[in-house]
Design a protein around this motif. Structure first.
Motif, PDB file in Angstrom:
ATOM      1  N   LEU A 221       0.830  -1.199   0.000  1.00  0.00           N
ATOM      2  CA  LEU A 221       0.000   0.000   0.000  1.00  0.00           C
ATOM      3  C   LEU A 221       0.870   1.257   0.000  1.00  0.00           C
ATOM      4  O   LEU A 221       0.630   2.200  -0.769  1.00  0.00           O
ATOM      5  CB  LEU A 221      -0.931  -0.006   1.205  1.00  0.00           C
ATOM      6  CG  LEU A 221      -1.900   1.142   1.324  1.00  0.00           C
ATOM      7  CD1 LEU A 221      -2.797   1.231   0.095  1.00  0.00           C
ATOM      8  CD2 LEU A 221      -2.742   0.981   2.573  1.00  0.00           C
ATOM      9  N   LYS A 222       1.879   1.262   0.817  1.00  0.00           N
ATOM     10  CA  LYS A 222       2.791   2.401   0.897  1.00  0.00           C
ATOM     11  C   LYS A 222       3.494   2.633  -0.447  1.00  0.00           C
ATOM     12  O   LYS A 222       3.586   3.771  -0.913  1.00  0.00           O
ATOM     13  CB  LYS A 222       3.822   2.155   2.001  1.00  0.00           C
ATOM     14  CG  LYS A 222       4.766   3.290   2.231  1.00  0.00           C
ATOM     15  CD  LYS A 222       5.732   2.972   3.358  1.00  0.00           C
ATOM     16  CE  LYS A 222       6.781   4.054   3.458  1.00  0.00           C
ATOM     17  NZ  LYS A 222       7.860   3.705   4.353  1.00  0.00           N
ATOM     18  N   ALA A 223       3.948   1.561  -1.085  1.00  0.00           N
ATOM     19  CA  ALA A 223       4.624   1.682  -2.376  1.00  0.00           C
ATOM     20  C   ALA A 223       3.694   2.240  -3.442  1.00  0.00           C
ATOM     21  O   ALA A 223       4.094   3.064  -4.267  1.00  0.00           O
ATOM     22  CB  ALA A 223       5.171   0.320  -2.812  1.00  0.00           C
ATOM     23  N   ILE A 224       2.436   1.828  -3.417  1.00  0.00           N
ATOM     24  CA  ILE A 224       1.462   2.322  -4.386  1.00  0.00           C
ATOM     25  C   ILE A 224       1.165   3.797  -4.138  1.00  0.00           C
ATOM     26  O   ILE A 224       1.152   4.609  -5.072  1.00  0.00           O
ATOM     27  CB  ILE A 224       0.173   1.474  -4.345  1.00  0.00           C
ATOM     28  CG1 ILE A 224       0.459   0.070  -4.861  1.00  0.00           C
ATOM     29  CG2 ILE A 224      -0.942   2.140  -5.146  1.00  0.00           C
ATOM     30  CD1 ILE A 224      -0.650  -0.926  -4.597  1.00  0.00           C
ATOM     31  N   ILE A 225       0.931   4.161  -2.895  1.00  0.00           N
ATOM     32  CA  ILE A 225       0.594   5.545  -2.555  1.00  0.00           C
ATOM     33  C   ILE A 225       1.737   6.497  -2.888  1.00  0.00           C
ATOM     34  O   ILE A 225       1.511   7.597  -3.407  1.00  0.00           O
ATOM     35  CB  ILE A 225       0.197   5.662  -1.063  1.00  0.00           C
ATOM     36  CG1 ILE A 225      -1.149   4.977  -0.843  1.00  0.00           C
ATOM     37  CG2 ILE A 225       0.160   7.113  -0.611  1.00  0.00           C
ATOM     38  CD1 ILE A 225      -1.536   4.836   0.606  1.00  0.00           C
TER      39      ILE A 225
END
Length: 54
Positions: free
Chosen positions: A11-15
């Motif tokens: 999720l962090k990588a996508i955001i």
């Protein structure tokens, strides 16, 4: 790494990613993974499964 940590890292990588091509690839992958396997089968396969269920 446990599943919750992995999910958080994804999720962090996508955001944090600003590359629209990357985001589209991820979105496409997720949609494909959610696809109902039934729709992926051919009509002959569906008929055989229905026959087996009966």
């Amino acid at each position: 790494m446990d599943i919750h940590t992995t999910k958080f890292e994804l999720l962090k990588a996508i955001i944090e990613n600003e590359n629209s091509e990357f985001i589209q690839k991820v979105a496409h992958f997720v949609k494909r993974e959610k696809a109902d396997f039934w729709n992926e089968l051919g009509s002959a396969e569906q008929k055989e499964i229905k026959k087996g269920i009966r």
